[in-house]
Design a protein around this motif. Sequence first.
Motif, PDB file in Angstrom:
ATOM      1  N   GLY A   1       9.041  10.858 -75.291  1.00 30.44           N
ATOM      2  CA  GLY A   1      10.135  11.688 -75.565  1.00 30.44           C
ATOM      3  C   GLY A   1      11.504  11.057 -75.973  1.00 30.44           C
ATOM      4  N   ALA A   2      11.609  10.135 -75.210  1.00 27.24           N
ATOM      5  CA  ALA A   2      12.898   9.325 -75.592  1.00 27.24           C
ATOM      6  C   ALA A   2      12.907   8.838 -76.771  1.00 27.24           C
ATOM      7  CB  ALA A   2      13.209   8.384 -74.413  1.00 27.24           C
ATOM      8  N   ILE A   3      11.831   8.228 -77.409  1.00 28.01           N
ATOM      9  CA  ILE A   3      11.929   7.672 -78.552  1.00 28.01           C
ATOM     10  C   ILE A   3      12.190   8.857 -79.713  1.00 28.01           C
ATOM     11  CG2 ILE A   3      10.475   6.504 -80.305  1.00 28.01           C
ATOM     12  CD1 ILE A   3       9.344   4.871 -77.734  1.00 28.01           C
ATOM     13  N   ILE A   4      11.653   9.754 -79.163  1.00 26.87           N
ATOM     14  CA  ILE A   4      11.474  10.947 -80.354  1.00 26.87           C
ATOM     15  C   ILE A   4      12.895  11.527 -80.424  1.00 26.87           C
ATOM     16  CG2 ILE A   4      10.958  13.034 -80.703  1.00 26.87           C
ATOM     17  CD1 ILE A   4       7.951  12.439 -79.974  1.00 26.87           C
ATOM     18  N   ALA A   5      13.553  11.784 -79.249  1.00 25.46           N
ATOM     19  CA  ALA A   5      15.010  12.114 -79.181  1.00 25.46           C
ATOM     20  C   ALA A   5      15.912  11.337 -79.767  1.00 25.46           C
ATOM     21  CB  ALA A   5      15.248  12.426 -77.720  1.00 25.46           C
ATOM     22  N   VAL A   6      15.830   9.953 -79.357  1.00 18.01           N
ATOM     23  CA  VAL A   6      16.885   9.067 -79.875  1.00 18.01           C
ATOM     24  C   VAL A   6      16.783   9.010 -81.624  1.00 18.01           C
ATOM     25  CG1 VAL A   6      15.719   6.960 -79.764  1.00 18.01           C
ATOM     26  CG2 VAL A   6      18.137   7.124 -79.674  1.00 18.01           C
ATOM     27  N   THR A   7      15.590   9.231 -81.889  1.00 18.26           N
ATOM     28  CA  THR A   7      15.253   9.148 -83.849  1.00 18.26           C
ATOM     29  C   THR A   7      15.792  10.257 -84.279  1.00 18.26           C
ATOM     30  OG1 THR A   7      13.238   7.856 -83.099  1.00 18.26           O
ATOM     31  CG2 THR A   7      13.564   8.878 -85.096  1.00 18.26           C
ATOM     32  N   ILE A   8      15.630  11.402 -83.639  1.00 14.88           N
ATOM     33  CA  ILE A   8      16.158  12.832 -83.967  1.00 14.88           C
ATOM     34  C   ILE A   8      17.829  12.713 -84.092  1.00 14.88           C
ATOM     35  CG2 ILE A   8      16.602  15.191 -83.359  1.00 14.88           C
ATOM     36  CD1 ILE A   8      13.675  15.192 -82.797  1.00 14.88           C
ATOM     37  N   GLY A   9      18.256  12.184 -82.835  1.00 15.85           N
ATOM     38  CA  GLY A   9      19.769  11.853 -82.691  1.00 15.85           C
ATOM     39  C   GLY A   9      20.268  10.972 -83.885  1.00 15.85           C
ATOM     40  N   ASN A  10      19.695  10.002 -83.968  1.00 14.11           N
ATOM     41  CA  ASN A  10      20.047   8.982 -84.732  1.00 14.11           C
ATOM     42  C   ASN A  10      19.929   9.672 -86.492  1.00 14.11           C
ATOM     43  OD1 ASN A  10      21.462   6.436 -84.688  1.00 14.11           O
ATOM     44  ND2 ASN A  10      19.475   5.501 -85.306  1.00 14.11           N
TER      45      ASN A  10
ATOM     46  N   ILE B   1      23.239   9.352 -77.827  1.00 11.62           N
ATOM     47  CA  ILE B   1      23.901   8.135 -77.776  1.00 11.62           C
ATOM     48  C   ILE B   1      24.356   7.695 -79.101  1.00 11.62           C
ATOM     49  CG2 ILE B   1      23.671   5.554 -77.586  1.00 11.62           C
ATOM     50  CD1 ILE B   1      21.731   6.117 -75.211  1.00 11.62           C
ATOM     51  N   PRO B   2      23.965   7.885 -80.289  1.00  9.67           N
ATOM     52  CA  PRO B   2      24.285   7.957 -81.479  1.00  9.67           C
ATOM     53  C   PRO B   2      25.798   8.189 -81.725  1.00  9.67           C
ATOM     54  CG  PRO B   2      22.146   8.593 -81.825  1.00  9.67           C
ATOM     55  CD  PRO B   2      22.564   8.703 -80.483  1.00  9.67           C
TER      56      PRO B   2
END
Length: 161
Positions: free
Chosen positions: A56-65, A104-105
Amino acid sequence: MHLRSVIICSYLMVAYWASSHFPSLEMVFYPTLGAFSFLFLQRMDKFNDIKRIIIGAIIAVTIGNLFYLIDSGAVSFFATAIVTISLIQYFKWNAAPILAVSLIPYFAHPVSMWTLPVAVIVSLLGLLLPLWMIAKFEGLSKGSLNMGLLRGKAVESQQEG
């Protein structure tokens, strides 16, 4: 629990030190990593939950980025938050740090699409190492304690007999 805390805090210290001394590892440490550490400590016996949270964190940070690289404004920030919250609810990830990592991005300002997602993957998978060490150490401690108890009972039964 005290030993667990010392080991996890040591991991956080090493991640912080590495990110502040090596420019290529700058993104490996982020404050949300502390929240993930504590969350994983609480769920050590539920490895499937930990895996789901990492995914979930990997998906979320990728979406945010991705949203950040399209536009770094307030609308993109809102879109990141609403999509991430929707995914958390849909997949029942039940981990607030996932929302935090998706944002974070907007504070770290990555220049590449993959810098931050790779850093999150590395740091969260790296977090599994101290958790594994804790589990092994606790297993050894319990095993040696159980062996001592079994030996004590064997001696008692021989003395009785």
